[in-house]
Design a protein around this motif. Sequence first.
Motif, PDB file in Angstrom:
ATOM      1  N   LYS A   1       0.974  -1.268  -0.139  1.00  0.00           N
ATOM      2  CA  LYS A   1       0.119  -0.059  -0.027  1.00  0.00           C
ATOM      3  C   LYS A   1       0.763   1.257   0.032  1.00  0.00           C
ATOM      4  O   LYS A   1       0.063   2.389  -0.476  1.00  0.00           O
ATOM      5  CB  LYS A   1      -1.034  -0.054   1.169  1.00  0.00           C
ATOM      6  CG  LYS A   1      -2.356  -0.855   1.081  1.00  0.00           C
ATOM      7  CD  LYS A   1      -3.347  -0.503   2.039  1.00  0.00           C
ATOM      8  CE  LYS A   1      -4.625  -1.482   1.707  1.00  0.00           C
ATOM      9  NZ  LYS A   1      -5.847  -1.080   2.850  1.00  0.00           N
ATOM     10  N   ASP A   2       2.184   1.049   0.398  1.00  0.00           N
ATOM     11  CA  ASP A   2       2.874   2.348   0.401  1.00  0.00           C
ATOM     12  C   ASP A   2       3.670   2.408  -0.935  1.00  0.00           C
ATOM     13  O   ASP A   2       4.480   3.302  -1.120  1.00  0.00           O
ATOM     14  CB  ASP A   2       3.786   2.264   1.537  1.00  0.00           C
ATOM     15  CG  ASP A   2       4.860   1.336   1.711  1.00  0.00           C
ATOM     16  OD1 ASP A   2       4.707   0.429   0.860  1.00  0.00           O
ATOM     17  OD2 ASP A   2       5.593   1.040   2.761  1.00  0.00           O
ATOM     18  N   HIS A   3       3.447   1.710  -1.767  1.00  0.00           N
ATOM     19  CA  HIS A   3       4.117   1.742  -3.046  1.00  0.00           C
ATOM     20  C   HIS A   3       3.517   2.908  -4.036  1.00  0.00           C
ATOM     21  O   HIS A   3       2.463   3.080  -3.936  1.00  0.00           O
ATOM     22  CB  HIS A   3       4.140   0.399  -3.984  1.00  0.00           C
ATOM     23  CG  HIS A   3       4.941   0.382  -4.964  1.00  0.00           C
ATOM     24  ND1 HIS A   3       4.574   0.855  -6.196  1.00  0.00           N
ATOM     25  CD2 HIS A   3       6.287  -0.326  -5.222  1.00  0.00           C
ATOM     26  CE1 HIS A   3       6.030   0.660  -7.151  1.00  0.00           C
ATOM     27  NE2 HIS A   3       6.648  -0.285  -6.462  1.00  0.00           N
ATOM     28  N   ALA A   4       4.499   3.393  -4.985  1.00  0.00           N
ATOM     29  CA  ALA A   4       4.113   4.654  -5.716  1.00  0.00           C
ATOM     30  C   ALA A   4       3.083   4.203  -6.517  1.00  0.00           C
ATOM     31  O   ALA A   4       1.980   4.878  -6.779  1.00  0.00           O
ATOM     32  CB  ALA A   4       5.445   5.073  -6.315  1.00  0.00           C
ATOM     33  N   VAL A   5       2.892   2.972  -6.801  1.00  0.00           N
ATOM     34  CA  VAL A   5       1.949   2.742  -7.861  1.00  0.00           C
ATOM     35  C   VAL A   5       0.304   2.673  -7.197  1.00  0.00           C
ATOM     36  O   VAL A   5      -0.797   3.026  -7.830  1.00  0.00           O
ATOM     37  CB  VAL A   5       1.936   1.132  -8.381  1.00  0.00           C
ATOM     38  CG1 VAL A   5       0.461   0.453  -8.921  1.00  0.00           C
ATOM     39  CG2 VAL A   5       3.312   1.099  -9.369  1.00  0.00           C
ATOM     40  N   ALA A   6       0.381   2.356  -5.919  1.00  0.00           N
ATOM     41  CA  ALA A   6      -0.847   2.633  -5.027  1.00  0.00           C
ATOM     42  C   ALA A   6      -1.539   4.110  -5.373  1.00  0.00           C
ATOM     43  O   ALA A   6      -2.764   4.243  -4.879  1.00  0.00           O
ATOM     44  CB  ALA A   6      -0.479   2.256  -3.655  1.00  0.00           C
ATOM     45  N   ALA A   7      -0.636   5.082  -5.702  1.00  0.00           N
ATOM     46  CA  ALA A   7      -1.069   6.252  -5.777  1.00  0.00           C
ATOM     47  C   ALA A   7      -1.784   6.889  -7.257  1.00  0.00           C
ATOM     48  O   ALA A   7      -2.388   7.886  -7.373  1.00  0.00           O
ATOM     49  CB  ALA A   7       0.019   7.417  -5.784  1.00  0.00           C
ATOM     50  N   VAL A   8      -1.770   5.660  -7.851  1.00  0.00           N
ATOM     51  CA  VAL A   8      -2.502   6.158  -9.415  1.00  0.00           C
ATOM     52  C   VAL A   8      -3.529   5.149  -9.436  1.00  0.00           C
ATOM     53  O   VAL A   8      -3.496   4.162  -8.676  1.00  0.00           O
ATOM     54  CB  VAL A   8      -1.499   5.893 -10.614  1.00  0.00           C
ATOM     55  CG1 VAL A   8      -0.365   6.954 -10.266  1.00  0.00           C
ATOM     56  CG2 VAL A   8      -0.849   4.660 -10.567  1.00  0.00           C
ATOM     57  N   ASP A   9      -4.575   5.444 -10.583  1.00  0.00           N
ATOM     58  CA  ASP A   9      -5.492   4.564 -10.992  1.00  0.00           C
ATOM     59  C   ASP A   9      -5.178   3.269 -11.678  1.00  0.00           C
ATOM     60  O   ASP A   9      -5.826   2.269 -11.458  1.00  0.00           O
ATOM     61  CB  ASP A   9      -6.814   5.422 -11.584  1.00  0.00           C
ATOM     62  CG  ASP A   9      -7.302   6.361 -10.640  1.00  0.00           C
ATOM     63  OD1 ASP A   9      -7.370   6.055  -9.345  1.00  0.00           O
ATOM     64  OD2 ASP A   9      -7.710   7.304 -11.297  1.00  0.00           O
ATOM     65  N   GLU A  10      -4.224   3.482 -12.605  1.00  0.00           N
ATOM     66  CA  GLU A  10      -3.777   2.371 -13.467  1.00  0.00           C
ATOM     67  C   GLU A  10      -2.323   2.602 -14.113  1.00  0.00           C
ATOM     68  O   GLU A  10      -1.844   3.742 -13.823  1.00  0.00           O
ATOM     69  CB  GLU A  10      -4.862   2.130 -14.633  1.00  0.00           C
ATOM     70  CG  GLU A  10      -4.892   3.433 -15.397  1.00  0.00           C
ATOM     71  CD  GLU A  10      -5.948   3.683 -16.466  1.00  0.00           C
ATOM     72  OE1 GLU A  10      -6.187   4.509 -17.281  1.00  0.00           O
ATOM     73  OE2 GLU A  10      -7.027   2.920 -16.271  1.00  0.00           O
ATOM     74  N   VAL A  11      -1.892   1.504 -14.475  1.00  0.00           N
ATOM     75  CA  VAL A  11      -0.297   1.679 -14.768  1.00  0.00           C
ATOM     76  C   VAL A  11      -0.406   0.901 -16.142  1.00  0.00           C
ATOM     77  O   VAL A  11      -1.341  -0.012 -16.506  1.00  0.00           O
ATOM     78  CB  VAL A  11       0.570   1.055 -13.807  1.00  0.00           C
ATOM     79  CG1 VAL A  11       0.521   1.914 -12.523  1.00  0.00           C
ATOM     80  CG2 VAL A  11       0.380  -0.578 -13.636  1.00  0.00           C
ATOM     81  N   THR A  12       0.803   1.119 -16.726  1.00  0.00           N
ATOM     82  CA  THR A  12       1.134   0.210 -17.963  1.00  0.00           C
ATOM     83  C   THR A  12       2.375  -0.683 -17.739  1.00  0.00           C
ATOM     84  O   THR A  12       3.055  -0.417 -16.692  1.00  0.00           O
ATOM     85  CB  THR A  12       1.496   1.033 -19.169  1.00  0.00           C
ATOM     86  OG1 THR A  12       2.666   1.959 -18.835  1.00  0.00           O
ATOM     87  CG2 THR A  12       0.303   2.283 -19.507  1.00  0.00           C
ATOM     88  N   PRO A  13       2.746  -1.621 -18.548  1.00  0.00           N
ATOM     89  CA  PRO A  13       3.849  -2.580 -18.281  1.00  0.00           C
ATOM     90  C   PRO A  13       5.198  -1.496 -18.072  1.00  0.00           C
ATOM     91  O   PRO A  13       5.984  -1.828 -17.243  1.00  0.00           O
ATOM     92  CB  PRO A  13       4.073  -3.362 -19.337  1.00  0.00           C
ATOM     93  CG  PRO A  13       2.334  -3.778 -19.758  1.00  0.00           C
ATOM     94  CD  PRO A  13       1.752  -2.293 -19.218  1.00  0.00           C
ATOM     95  N   ALA A  14       5.137  -0.375 -18.869  1.00  0.00           N
ATOM     96  CA  ALA A  14       6.475   0.492 -19.185  1.00  0.00           C
ATOM     97  C   ALA A  14       6.604   1.166 -17.790  1.00  0.00           C
ATOM     98  O   ALA A  14       7.810   1.431 -17.359  1.00  0.00           O
ATOM     99  CB  ALA A  14       6.209   1.299 -20.319  1.00  0.00           C
ATOM    100  N   ASP A  15       5.585   1.329 -16.935  1.00  0.00           N
ATOM    101  CA  ASP A  15       5.657   1.948 -15.532  1.00  0.00           C
ATOM    102  C   ASP A  15       6.290   1.128 -14.578  1.00  0.00           C
ATOM    103  O   ASP A  15       6.666   1.546 -13.553  1.00  0.00           O
ATOM    104  CB  ASP A  15       4.204   2.272 -15.352  1.00  0.00           C
ATOM    105  CG  ASP A  15       3.497   3.354 -16.054  1.00  0.00           C
ATOM    106  OD1 ASP A  15       4.246   4.169 -16.638  1.00  0.00           O
ATOM    107  OD2 ASP A  15       2.292   3.342 -15.855  1.00  0.00           O
ATOM    108  N   LEU A  16       6.454  -0.202 -14.755  1.00  0.00           N
ATOM    109  CA  LEU A  16       6.987  -1.304 -13.901  1.00  0.00           C
ATOM    110  C   LEU A  16       8.310  -1.400 -14.339  1.00  0.00           C
ATOM    111  O   LEU A  16       9.118  -2.211 -13.561  1.00  0.00           O
ATOM    112  CB  LEU A  16       6.393  -2.446 -13.992  1.00  0.00           C
ATOM    113  CG  LEU A  16       4.521  -2.129 -13.575  1.00  0.00           C
ATOM    114  CD1 LEU A  16       3.817  -3.466 -13.347  1.00  0.00           C
ATOM    115  CD2 LEU A  16       4.556  -1.596 -12.260  1.00  0.00           C
TER     116      LEU A  16
END
Length: 242
Positions: A84-99
């Motif tokens: 829950k404290d990961h940066a991804v948790a602050a957005v609604d969706e991601v792409t593979p490139a974001d990871l």
Amino acid sequence: MTDGESKVFRLAYVPGVTPAKWVNIWSERMPDVPITLAAVPPAEAVGLLRDGGADAGFVRLPVDRDGLSVIPLYVETTVVVVPKDHAVAAVDEVTPADLADDEVLHPLDDTIEWTVRPGLPAFTRPATTAEAIELVAAGAGLLLVPQSLARLYHRRDLTYRPVLDAPQSQVALAWPTDATTDLVEDFIGIVRGRTANSSRGRTPAAAPAEKPARRQAQKPAKSGSGRRAVPARRKGKGNRPR
């Protein structure tokens, strides 16, 4: 056993699939045939069907279809499970490139077909998705799974977000082709949403349509003189008062 004998319908399913709605319909329509459930790991589902350990099963595609009949049912959204404290948790969706800069776990029972896996390889490959979830909670990496598995292994310290443009997992109903019994066809009908009157997988033969009875044109009654009776005229149309 023949179809006329009393028996049990054995249904297998892989983690993340919830067969309750179909089981409830079966119990209502087939009260004399109990249904039993067997939860099986994805890698063992096809072997169980081929060995006669279940009459039908919900599996995740792709599977080896040799000797099996398969009906694809639905496709699941792929999500990434993160602390829950990961940066991804602050957005609604991601792409593979974001990871790209994150370590991503790849469990041995992964059912998503990747051409190129996103992120960096994690330090280990856990045997199961359940073990991978524990590693995510320990901060050892992220995990991409079908959304139903993220819900199944939900933890308060984890969350998940949809991954756009990622391969997806598809759930299907499978059964041994040479063991397509009437009970299997009944269950196929339930899964396909057929009504109780047509619940078998085989489409009942349609009864021949009855031709609508032709109406006999009523001939005007003849008078005693043999002439056709003339309809009585409406009473006096006379001149309208001005």
